[in-house]
Design a protein around this motif. Structure first.
Motif, PDB file in Angstrom:
ATOM      1  N   GLU A 278       0.839  -1.206   0.000  1.00 27.78           N
ATOM      2  CA  GLU A 278       0.000   0.000   0.000  1.00 27.78           C
ATOM      3  C   GLU A 278       0.874   1.257   0.000  1.00 27.78           C
ATOM      4  O   GLU A 278       0.591   2.218  -0.723  1.00 27.78           O
ATOM      5  CB  GLU A 278      -0.916  -0.018   1.229  1.00 27.78           C
ATOM      6  CG  GLU A 278      -2.028   0.994   1.148  1.00 27.78           C
ATOM      7  CD  GLU A 278      -2.959   0.911   2.351  1.00 27.78           C
ATOM      8  OE1 GLU A 278      -4.166   0.997   2.142  1.00 27.78           O
ATOM      9  OE2 GLU A 278      -2.472   0.774   3.494  1.00 27.78           O
ATOM     10  N   ILE A 279       1.942   1.235   0.784  1.00 36.56           N
ATOM     11  CA  ILE A 279       2.864   2.375   0.819  1.00 36.56           C
ATOM     12  C   ILE A 279       3.501   2.580  -0.560  1.00 36.56           C
ATOM     13  O   ILE A 279       3.619   3.712  -1.045  1.00 36.56           O
ATOM     14  CB  ILE A 279       3.951   2.150   1.901  1.00 36.56           C
ATOM     15  CG1 ILE A 279       3.322   2.101   3.299  1.00 36.56           C
ATOM     16  CG2 ILE A 279       5.036   3.220   1.802  1.00 36.56           C
ATOM     17  CD1 ILE A 279       2.767   3.402   3.818  1.00 36.56           C
ATOM     18  N   VAL A 280       3.888   1.479  -1.204  1.00 43.31           N
ATOM     19  CA  VAL A 280       4.466   1.565  -2.550  1.00 43.31           C
ATOM     20  C   VAL A 280       3.467   2.230  -3.506  1.00 43.31           C
ATOM     21  O   VAL A 280       3.823   3.107  -4.297  1.00 43.31           O
ATOM     22  CB  VAL A 280       4.867   0.157  -3.060  1.00 43.31           C
ATOM     23  CG1 VAL A 280       5.248   0.204  -4.540  1.00 43.31           C
ATOM     24  CG2 VAL A 280       6.010  -0.399  -2.225  1.00 43.31           C
ATOM     25  N   ALA A 281       2.207   1.848  -3.394  1.00 43.02           N
ATOM     26  CA  ALA A 281       1.175   2.411  -4.270  1.00 43.02           C
ATOM     27  C   ALA A 281       0.954   3.901  -3.983  1.00 43.02           C
ATOM     28  O   ALA A 281       0.779   4.700  -4.911  1.00 43.02           O
ATOM     29  CB  ALA A 281      -0.132   1.637  -4.092  1.00 43.02           C
ATOM     30  N   PHE A 282       0.978   4.292  -2.703  1.00 40.83           N
ATOM     31  CA  PHE A 282       0.826   5.714  -2.353  1.00 40.83           C
ATOM     32  C   PHE A 282       1.971   6.520  -2.955  1.00 40.83           C
ATOM     33  O   PHE A 282       1.776   7.596  -3.521  1.00 40.83           O
ATOM     34  CB  PHE A 282       0.843   5.914  -0.831  1.00 40.83           C
ATOM     35  CG  PHE A 282      -0.354   5.387  -0.095  1.00 40.83           C
ATOM     36  CD1 PHE A 282      -1.584   5.241  -0.718  1.00 40.83           C
ATOM     37  CD2 PHE A 282      -0.249   5.059   1.262  1.00 40.83           C
ATOM     38  CE1 PHE A 282      -2.688   4.769  -0.017  1.00 40.83           C
ATOM     39  CE2 PHE A 282      -1.343   4.590   1.968  1.00 40.83           C
ATOM     40  CZ  PHE A 282      -2.555   4.442   1.328  1.00 40.83           C
ATOM     41  N   ARG A 283       3.181   5.973  -2.846  1.00 40.04           N
ATOM     42  CA  ARG A 283       4.348   6.676  -3.378  1.00 40.04           C
ATOM     43  C   ARG A 283       4.234   6.846  -4.894  1.00 40.04           C
ATOM     44  O   ARG A 283       4.466   7.938  -5.426  1.00 40.04           O
ATOM     45  CB  ARG A 283       5.627   5.897  -3.020  1.00 40.04           C
ATOM     46  CG  ARG A 283       6.894   6.600  -3.464  1.00 40.04           C
ATOM     47  CD  ARG A 283       8.133   5.732  -3.300  1.00 40.04           C
ATOM     48  NE  ARG A 283       9.321   6.444  -3.728  1.00 40.04           N
ATOM     49  CZ  ARG A 283       9.679   6.594  -5.002  1.00 40.04           C
ATOM     50  NH1 ARG A 283       8.939   6.077  -5.967  1.00 40.04           N
ATOM     51  NH2 ARG A 283      10.766   7.288  -5.304  1.00 40.04           N
ATOM     52  N   GLU A 284       3.860   5.764  -5.582  1.00 38.53           N
ATOM     53  CA  GLU A 284       3.728   5.829  -7.045  1.00 38.53           C
ATOM     54  C   GLU A 284       2.647   6.827  -7.441  1.00 38.53           C
ATOM     55  O   GLU A 284       2.789   7.569  -8.417  1.00 38.53           O
ATOM     56  CB  GLU A 284       3.418   4.439  -7.613  1.00 38.53           C
ATOM     57  CG  GLU A 284       4.645   3.530  -7.613  1.00 38.53           C
ATOM     58  CD  GLU A 284       4.312   2.095  -8.026  1.00 38.53           C
ATOM     59  OE1 GLU A 284       3.123   1.805  -8.286  1.00 38.53           O
ATOM     60  OE2 GLU A 284       5.259   1.279  -8.049  1.00 38.53           O
ATOM     61  N   SER A 285       1.589   6.859  -6.681  1.00 39.31           N
ATOM     62  CA  SER A 285       0.474   7.764  -6.972  1.00 39.31           C
ATOM     63  C   SER A 285       0.919   9.227  -6.846  1.00 39.31           C
ATOM     64  O   SER A 285       0.565  10.077  -7.670  1.00 39.31           O
ATOM     65  CB  SER A 285      -0.670   7.459  -6.006  1.00 39.31           C
ATOM     66  OG  SER A 285      -1.724   8.352  -6.175  1.00 39.31           O
ATOM     67  N   TRP A 286       1.713   9.534  -5.818  1.00 36.57           N
ATOM     68  CA  TRP A 286       2.221  10.901  -5.640  1.00 36.57           C
ATOM     69  C   TRP A 286       3.191  11.258  -6.768  1.00 36.57           C
ATOM     70  O   TRP A 286       3.118  12.346  -7.350  1.00 36.57           O
ATOM     71  CB  TRP A 286       2.912  11.047  -4.283  1.00 36.57           C
ATOM     72  CG  TRP A 286       3.601  12.368  -4.082  1.00 36.57           C
ATOM     73  CD1 TRP A 286       4.941  12.586  -3.969  1.00 36.57           C
ATOM     74  CD2 TRP A 286       2.983  13.661  -3.987  1.00 36.57           C
ATOM     75  NE1 TRP A 286       5.192  13.930  -3.801  1.00 36.57           N
ATOM     76  CE2 TRP A 286       4.012  14.619  -3.812  1.00 36.57           C
ATOM     77  CE3 TRP A 286       1.655  14.111  -4.032  1.00 36.57           C
ATOM     78  CZ2 TRP A 286       3.765  15.989  -3.682  1.00 36.57           C
ATOM     79  CZ3 TRP A 286       1.403  15.479  -3.899  1.00 36.57           C
ATOM     80  CH2 TRP A 286       2.443  16.394  -3.729  1.00 36.57           C
TER      81      TRP A 286
END
Ligand code: MN
Length: 322
Positions: A278-286
């Motif tokens: 989930e953290i990886v996805a948040f980072r990619e989204s930003w």
């Protein structure tokens, strides 16, 4: 506030950590913010010995400092799954967020930003600020609310006279004063100023755990003497928190409390999530400038937005708790 540690560790923070009797003193570590010329803050949460106090999951204490030598200038940066509490003792901070909020933060006033599923904001100490002094706190959102909407609350608590001390209750209830600002878990946040030599006994919720973050002075909590920037931890089961100012000057503390957070969280950079993926996805989204975090107008600084640091190479395993 943005977590600008150059190599932020990914932390798995477990709710309901082991409870020990008495007061644990959590000492601060000095963390540079925004590079070597940026301001330094003293961080007490999270740390190895403790990740959470109630839903409070992050505590930075800074100043008093002269912002002309490097004040607060945080370009737009993202948050997920948390609320930010900006509490100033001196100075003025200009806040802009992707909810559309544009506010000036002043001492003694609560500014609470709820990220919900995603928000971005900028924070800059204003040119009028000669002394910058305050605390930046984060509150983890529980599972039922962490994917919710962005929100922002401003509240100026009425000072409460405690006979030798003055309290400003910005979240929750203390000394007969209740903040009107809603919270997603049972929570307490209050500033308490103690006159020289003053001792106050504060009735508190027995099911809460508490943290006493010392701003100025020397304060004894349950027999334990705390220095400035120390965070004294008091386990659940106490119906009273006693604070004694053993100094000949006034002392000031923040009293934080809440029901132990019953969920494990993963914190990395400015994100609170539940899993590594989930953290990886948040980072990619930003990094992809997705709509998850929205847009801010009006920030004029060196960078239009803060890029996310690189993730750690390893997939991190839950850290151990003593
Ligand atoms: Mn921030």
């Amino acid at each position: 506030m943005s977590n600008l540690e150059t190599a932020p560790a990914e932390l798995v923070c477990r709710g309901g950590e082991p409870v020990e009797a008495g007061v644990d003193v959590l000492t601060a570590r000095d963390v540079p913010m925004g590079g070597p010329r940026g301001m330094r803050v003293r961080r007490t949460l999270p740390q190895r010995a403790r990740s959470l106090i109630g839903a409070w999951c992050f505590a930075d204490h800074y100043g008093p400092l002269d912002p002309s030598a490097g004040g607060m200038d945080l370009p737009p940066h993202p948050h997920t799954g948390l609320q930010t509490v900006t509490w100033l003792f001196a100075g003025e901070v200009e806040h802009r967020d992707s909810l559309g909020t544009h506010s000036l933060v002043h001492p003694g006033e609560l500014n609470l930003m709820t990220s919900g599923h995603g928000i971005c904001h900028s924070e800059v100490s204003t040119p009028a600020t000669t002394v910058l002094h305050g605390a930046q706190l984060w509150v983890a959102l529980p599972e039922a609310h962490r994917h919710g909407a962005r929100d922002f609350h401003h509240h100026v608590p009425t000072p409460v006279d405690l006979d030798g001390a003055t309290a400003r209750v910005f979240l929750g209830e203390l000394a007969g004063e209740t903040s009107p600002v809603p919270t997603f878990t049972p929570l307490l946040g209050a500033e308490i100023v103690l006159e020289p030599g003053a001792r106050v006994r504060l009735p508190v919720a027995r099911e809460y755990e508490h943290g006493v973050l010392v701003d100025t002075g020397s304060v004894v909590v349950a027999g334990m003497r705390l220095a400035p920037s120390d965070l004294g931890y008091v386990a659940p089961g106490e119906s009273m928190v006693e604070l004694s100012n053993v100094d000949s000057r006034a002392a000031r503390v923040l009293l934080l409390g809440g029901v132990p957070f019953g969920e494990d969280i993963v914190m990395w950079w400015n994100f609170v999530g539940r899993t590594h993926d989930e953290i990886v996805a948040f980072r990619e989204s930003w990094e992809a400038e997705s709509d998850q975090f929205g847009r801010i107008g009006g920030y004029r600084g060196k960078l239009s937005r803060l890029p996310a640091p690189a993730l750690p190479n390893a997939r991190l395993t839950p850290r151990r708790h003593p």
